[in-house]
Scaffold this motif. Sequence first.
Motif, PDB file in Angstrom:
ATOM      1  N   LEU B  47       0.833  -1.200   0.000  1.00 17.62           N
ATOM      2  CA  LEU B  47       0.000   0.000   0.000  1.00 17.62           C
ATOM      3  C   LEU B  47       0.863   1.244   0.000  1.00 17.62           C
ATOM      4  O   LEU B  47       0.523   2.247  -0.651  1.00 17.62           O
ATOM      5  CB  LEU B  47      -0.919  -0.003   1.228  1.00 17.62           C
ATOM      6  CG  LEU B  47      -2.019  -1.052   1.153  1.00 17.62           C
ATOM      7  CD1 LEU B  47      -2.850  -1.022   2.417  1.00 17.62           C
ATOM      8  CD2 LEU B  47      -2.888  -0.784  -0.044  1.00 17.62           C
ATOM      9  N   ALA B  48       1.994   1.203   0.698  1.00 18.29           N
ATOM     10  CA  ALA B  48       2.872   2.372   0.713  1.00 18.29           C
ATOM     11  C   ALA B  48       3.397   2.651  -0.690  1.00 18.29           C
ATOM     12  O   ALA B  48       3.376   3.787  -1.169  1.00 18.29           O
ATOM     13  CB  ALA B  48       4.027   2.120   1.678  1.00 18.29           C
ATOM     14  N   SER B  50       2.013   1.780  -3.398  1.00 15.63           N
ATOM     15  CA  SER B  50       0.888   2.222  -4.200  1.00 15.63           C
ATOM     16  C   SER B  50       0.637   3.714  -3.975  1.00 15.63           C
ATOM     17  O   SER B  50       0.460   4.478  -4.917  1.00 15.63           O
ATOM     18  CB  SER B  50      -0.338   1.404  -3.799  1.00 15.63           C
ATOM     19  OG  SER B  50      -1.512   2.055  -4.144  1.00 15.63           O
ATOM     20  N   ARG B  51       0.697   4.126  -2.723  1.00 18.27           N
ATOM     21  CA  ARG B  51       0.443   5.527  -2.400  1.00 18.27           C
ATOM     22  C   ARG B  51       1.499   6.417  -3.043  1.00 18.27           C
ATOM     23  O   ARG B  51       1.194   7.443  -3.625  1.00 18.27           O
ATOM     24  CB  ARG B  51       0.467   5.697  -0.858  1.00 18.27           C
ATOM     25  CG  ARG B  51       0.325   7.109  -0.382  1.00 18.27           C
ATOM     26  CD  ARG B  51      -1.110   7.551  -0.589  1.00 18.27           C
ATOM     27  NE  ARG B  51      -1.256   8.970  -0.407  1.00 18.27           N
ATOM     28  CZ  ARG B  51      -1.135   9.858  -1.408  1.00 18.27           C
ATOM     29  NH1 ARG B  51      -0.899   9.437  -2.639  1.00 18.27           N
ATOM     30  NH2 ARG B  51      -1.309  11.143  -1.174  1.00 18.27           N
ATOM     31  N   PHE B  52       2.736   5.961  -2.938  1.00 20.22           N
ATOM     32  CA  PHE B  52       3.789   6.870  -3.401  1.00 20.22           C
ATOM     33  C   PHE B  52       4.116   6.701  -4.877  1.00 20.22           C
ATOM     34  O   PHE B  52       5.013   7.346  -5.391  1.00 20.22           O
ATOM     35  CB  PHE B  52       5.041   6.697  -2.532  1.00 20.22           C
ATOM     36  CG  PHE B  52       4.854   7.290  -1.166  1.00 20.22           C
ATOM     37  CD1 PHE B  52       5.154   8.632  -0.945  1.00 20.22           C
ATOM     38  CD2 PHE B  52       4.326   6.552  -0.133  1.00 20.22           C
ATOM     39  CE1 PHE B  52       4.943   9.188   0.291  1.00 20.22           C
ATOM     40  CE2 PHE B  52       4.112   7.097   1.102  1.00 20.22           C
ATOM     41  CZ  PHE B  52       4.429   8.426   1.332  1.00 20.22           C
ATOM     42  N   ARG B  53       3.420   5.789  -5.570  1.00 22.94           N
ATOM     43  CA  ARG B  53       3.495   5.753  -7.025  1.00 22.94           C
ATOM     44  C   ARG B  53       2.262   6.382  -7.633  1.00 22.94           C
ATOM     45  O   ARG B  53       2.202   6.574  -8.839  1.00 22.94           O
ATOM     46  CB  ARG B  53       3.574   4.322  -7.558  1.00 22.94           C
ATOM     47  CG  ARG B  53       4.831   3.590  -7.270  1.00 22.94           C
ATOM     48  CD  ARG B  53       5.996   4.189  -7.961  1.00 22.94           C
ATOM     49  NE  ARG B  53       5.803   4.365  -9.398  1.00 22.94           N
ATOM     50  CZ  ARG B  53       6.774   4.680 -10.230  1.00 22.94           C
ATOM     51  NH1 ARG B  53       7.989   4.862  -9.782  1.00 22.94           N
ATOM     52  NH2 ARG B  53       6.528   4.840 -11.504  1.00 22.94           N
ATOM     53  N   GLY B  54       1.259   6.644  -6.814  1.00 25.98           N
ATOM     54  CA  GLY B  54       0.065   7.284  -7.324  1.00 25.98           C
ATOM     55  C   GLY B  54      -0.781   6.380  -8.189  1.00 25.98           C
ATOM     56  O   GLY B  54      -1.464   6.837  -9.094  1.00 25.98           O
ATOM     57  N   ASN B  55      -0.758   5.072  -7.984  1.00 20.44           N
ATOM     58  CA  ASN B  55      -1.709   4.231  -8.709  1.00 20.44           C
ATOM     59  C   ASN B  55      -2.272   3.147  -7.797  1.00 20.44           C
ATOM     60  O   ASN B  55      -1.879   3.019  -6.645  1.00 20.44           O
ATOM     61  CB  ASN B  55      -1.077   3.632  -9.970  1.00 20.44           C
ATOM     62  CG  ASN B  55       0.094   2.758  -9.648  1.00 20.44           C
ATOM     63  OD1 ASN B  55       0.198   2.251  -8.538  1.00 20.44           O
ATOM     64  ND2 ASN B  55       0.977   2.593 -10.607  1.00 20.44           N
ATOM     65  N   LEU B  56      -3.187   2.347  -8.378  1.00 20.03           N
ATOM     66  CA  LEU B  56      -3.946   1.421  -7.532  1.00 20.03           C
ATOM     67  C   LEU B  56      -3.465  -0.028  -7.637  1.00 20.03           C
ATOM     68  O   LEU B  56      -4.097  -0.925  -7.082  1.00 20.03           O
ATOM     69  CB  LEU B  56      -5.428   1.473  -7.921  1.00 20.03           C
ATOM     70  CG  LEU B  56      -6.132   2.788  -7.565  1.00 20.03           C
ATOM     71  CD1 LEU B  56      -7.531   2.783  -8.113  1.00 20.03           C
ATOM     72  CD2 LEU B  56      -6.163   2.987  -6.074  1.00 20.03           C
ATOM     73  N   GLN B  57      -2.384  -0.243  -8.352  1.00 19.76           N
ATOM     74  CA  GLN B  57      -1.944  -1.631  -8.547  1.00 19.76           C
ATOM     75  C   GLN B  57      -1.645  -2.305  -7.214  1.00 19.76           C
ATOM     76  O   GLN B  57      -2.011  -3.456  -6.988  1.00 19.76           O
ATOM     77  CB  GLN B  57      -0.678  -1.677  -9.397  1.00 19.76           C
ATOM     78  CG  GLN B  57      -0.765  -0.935 -10.710  1.00 19.76           C
ATOM     79  CD  GLN B  57      -1.486  -1.727 -11.769  1.00 19.76           C
ATOM     80  OE1 GLN B  57      -1.888  -2.844 -11.513  1.00 19.76           O
ATOM     81  NE2 GLN B  57      -1.668  -1.127 -12.932  1.00 19.76           N
ATOM     82  N   GLN B  59      -2.840  -1.667  -4.304  1.00 21.22           N
ATOM     83  CA  GLN B  59      -4.053  -1.971  -3.529  1.00 21.22           C
ATOM     84  C   GLN B  59      -4.725  -3.227  -4.042  1.00 21.22           C
ATOM     85  O   GLN B  59      -5.172  -4.081  -3.271  1.00 21.22           O
ATOM     86  CB  GLN B  59      -5.009  -0.787  -3.608  1.00 21.22           C
ATOM     87  CG  GLN B  59      -4.422   0.445  -2.953  1.00 21.22           C
ATOM     88  CD  GLN B  59      -5.469   1.505  -2.716  1.00 21.22           C
ATOM     89  OE1 GLN B  59      -6.655   1.269  -2.902  1.00 21.22           O
ATOM     90  NE2 GLN B  59      -5.021   2.682  -2.295  1.00 21.22           N
ATOM     91  N   SER B  60      -4.790  -3.343  -5.366  1.00 21.79           N
ATOM     92  CA  SER B  60      -5.431  -4.562  -5.880  1.00 21.79           C
ATOM     93  C   SER B  60      -4.604  -5.783  -5.493  1.00 21.79           C
ATOM     94  O   SER B  60      -5.150  -6.836  -5.187  1.00 21.79           O
ATOM     95  CB  SER B  60      -5.596  -4.472  -7.384  1.00 21.79           C
ATOM     96  OG  SER B  60      -4.339  -4.445  -8.005  1.00 21.79           O
TER      97      SER B  60
END
Lengths: 670, 141, 351
Positions: B47-48, B50-57, B59-60
């Motif tokens: 999740l980190a 994902s947050r710092f790449r700015g996409n949802l991959q 999270q999925s």
Amino acid sequence: MYDAMAYLWMIPAFPIVAGFITFIIGPKVLRSQAHLPCIIAGFISFILSLMVLNDVVKAIQTSDIANPSSVAVSYFEWFRTGDPNLVGENFKKAGALKAEFSLRLDPLSSAMIVMVTFLGTLIAVFSTGYMRDHHGHIDPGYPRFFASVSLFLGSMLILVLADNVLLLYAGWEGVGLCSYLLIGFWFEKPSACKAARKAFLVTRLGDVALFLGFASLWVSSGYRLDFDGLLKLDNYDSGVGLACFLMFLGACGKSAQFPLHVWLPDAMEGPSPVSALIHAATMVTAGVYLLARFMPLFASVPEVQMVVIAVGTFTSLLAALIALTQTDLKRILAYSTMSQLGYMFMALGAGIDPKSALPMLAVSAAIFHLLTHAFFKALLFLSAGSVMHSMHDVIDLRRIGGLRKVLPLTHIGFLCGALALAGLPPFAGFWSKDEILSVIHETSKASNYPWFYILMWAIGIFVAFLTAFYTFRAYFLTFWGVLKLPEECHGEVHESPKSMTLPLMLLSLFALGIGFGLSNFTPFSIETFLGKIPGYVIQDHHSHDWLTVGFATFAGLAGLILAFVFYGSGNVTISEQAIGKSNFAIELSKNKFFFDEIYNKLLIAPLNLGFYCARIFDQYILDGIVDLIAHIPKIFAQLFRPIQNGLVQFYALAMILAVTVFLIALARSM
Amino acid sequence: MLDLKIYLILGAILFCIGLIGFVSRRNMITMFLSAELMLQGVAINFLAFSRFRGNLQGQSFVLFILSVAACEAAIALALIVILYRAKNSLDVSKWQDLREEDLEPNEDPEILLLDTFQIEPMPTLPVAGHRPAKEEDASHV
Amino acid sequence: MNEQPWITLTNLSLLLGWLAVYFCLPKRISGSSRLVGYGVGSVALIITAIQIFFTYSFNPELVLFCLFSFFAVVGACLMIVAQNPAHGAICFALTITSTGGIFLLLAAPFVMAANIIVYAGAIIVTFLFLLMLVKQHNADLADSESREPFLASFTGFILLGCMISVLNASFSSQSQLGARNEIERIVDDTNKALSLTDLSELKAKVINGDNNVVTRLKIALGGSGTWVERIEVDVQKNGTYMINKSDDIAEIKSALASLASIGNDYLKYRSLLRPSIAMPGNSGADPSLPLDKIRKDQSGRPAMPADNTTFLGKLLFSDQLIAVELAGLLLLVATIGAIVIVRQLPTKVSS
């Protein structure tokens, strides 16, 4: 070309196919009917053989046989080896080894196939009764028996029909294999296993010699494999003598002649029909057939022929002497077979000087005796089998006796066989035996060593006397005198079933009549017939050697009377004396002249010593080295084996430690 | 502003604590919980990023981790039940049959370093008026 | 590798954490060591908190992060040292809820909800049911002892230390600064070269094989520059190069000028760099983009899709449809497997 060539290949093909069919579906599907493929195929082959014979006879009458090359036919190419592009003339020929599946049809092979298929079918019919117990339950190996017999018939037919030495060798090995399988048919008996192994190994010695003989023939004949090429003396420059000697050794192995004769008496461990078919009538005569086939070559080397006749004579004398004191009925017959085979070799050895008619006479005498012997010896063995069947497998002459009344049909069969074997006129053995002795007498006139052949002739007549004696000794002990039954019978005896007695009766007729039927006094003379084999000089006029006839008849009668006096007259004291007496000569005969013991001491013991040394070397030195090498990784492994302690958590810990080490390396490199 | 690093460190801490639990605890249920804890650390990592790449991959991906963890829980709990039935214990040390043949079963030797804080349990008096429980050996004498 | 001192606050708190876990883990002879462990662990946590508060500027996110991560770590530690598995499960639930907070901080509300439902809701409850099923009446030896507590905790914390040091090394401001300086140096060099009036210096640079200059020129001109190759050929052939053609000089000058303008532009707009890249598809920024080209929000961090649940659903059911299907299949298989496994053994045991 004969018309029969079109279907000649079917004669061996039917029994072979039947054999494989029985092997595959016999145990599960056919079960107690497993004899059907074998008998049907044998019968079809017999009919085809008769058609072939008819064809050959017709060809002889129209003198269509003049062209020797027309007697062979090639069906397909069997295999081909080597590189035809090799440099050098000899290499080219040797490299291009080409074997074809080609069969040869001439009077010799046609006579053999008729005999083989007829006896094979008859004995198969006999076996359907023999291989069941008294309640009609089949032997556990019933399908295996008939499959092996079928295969044996096919191999034997290939052997006698083959037109090149490789095919002949294939058939030769095939019959050897089937013989092994059938001697060891009751493989749960250790003695049967031993006998089978002994037969296989001893004949193997001969087979090696035979193969070497074929190889030297191949080389010295300019790389030919077919009989046409091999039988032409012009093709050879040298080496015929060696090749013939080696082939004779091979024939000795198969036909149980003197140095290699020890396997045949033991081979009686097999079922009696097998003894009749393989070890009396057909397979053991393969050696005779081989020498007859190669007679033109043998005739050109009289030195080898002298060895042949000497070995034959010696074997026949030796076997007859051993048979005098044996008490096992089948064993007596086995030694008698050896003796008669020796007779055939005597005949073959008499064929010298290829330009004269002697080779033809020798061959016809040997084959004549082969045929008559096949019939009456098969008859004797089947009768012995019938006795054995009724007596619950007891054929010890000391425990049975007086069976004339309880086994009337068997008695008649055995009597016919015995008369034929003893060579009493006008039964079968008389004609062929006289033929052989006459040929030897004839040869003594033409040879450079007349005294040698005269000696052989005299021994032959002596053996005829011995033959009559031991045959009737066995006959009288078995069928005359007081009724004596072994305790295994529990007092009950009945004649064998019809499937066994019918072949006996049929064979009795042949044993009585075939001798006269094929003699020179009838239009079916075997001598005239075989004289048409391409490449022989034919004798124009027949002269009957009345001297020989007289001596032989006298010898036979003398033996018969002596046996009657000793064993048949009911004079117990003489019999007792004859049986119970023990002196050196009788001990020698009883113990078969100690040949097995001598071979054991002289050949097998040193070999065993060698094996022992080899085993010690293998076990302690070679294995020691290998074990030593194997121990090194084991010692290393011992260090790490405790890691494998079966604890999941320990494995996880080890994994983490490894990851940590990698991470430390990564951190240091950043 | 928090950065990526501190989240990754938090994930690493959870992961390592789970690891220690997995390796050291002998109760199969606790071991399993520790494994789930390690998965939590990994999820925080994903999740980190994902947050710092700015996409949802990421999270999925965590959702897939969740579903796999659920499967794992189902199977593992079933296995624990039958293992418990076989040996009547949750001790994972009872299952070391796959060790080398001639090895003794691991008796769990503990390195008792730094165990200097051991305090003998205080002797306790029985309640007055009651006969103290006999020692087991005494009955044999 | 940058030389770092071994004795740092981080390493100290790691050491204390290790000792705390070691003391707390159930052991064969457990006295009051658990209390010591609690004390040491508290010290380690306090040190870490101080470190965090000194490193990052104070804002609500930091407070929330510290709160959640404190509960997560404490819950995790209590879970692995709990002697009663039921207590362990409760502690685990605490950890799960705290991690949920962390998930929220990481802009993942849907994952947070799913996580809490699955773990705290389903798995923990199943654990508790399981504990009830296996009915451990008395405390098992397995609970009161741990395997190799010293080695295990040591290994775990060594691993943690390695991870942290690797993270520190890769996120250190020095390395980021290094990359920035490199760009600035290049632009500076180019500017300097452009301002040269004396060609001999340039010549000297070229001939003396200052590879950087030649290579950069080549890159700036797309690698197929005519005169750059000429220079190289001449240098190889004669060992020297004479710039004597006026058009050569003009070419060099224009190339350098374009290079310098690019560099100056970069320096000028670097902080404002917001490439006009639309949010592609459902998943947010393209993973192949460099980090500094990602669209940023007001706080300077990458922008996330606004409606988390909607976009996550779109992503799952478009780009990752097959994976979702496979995950569903996996769940089905696991269900059947669990039933089969549990059903099989009673018959075996009874037989």
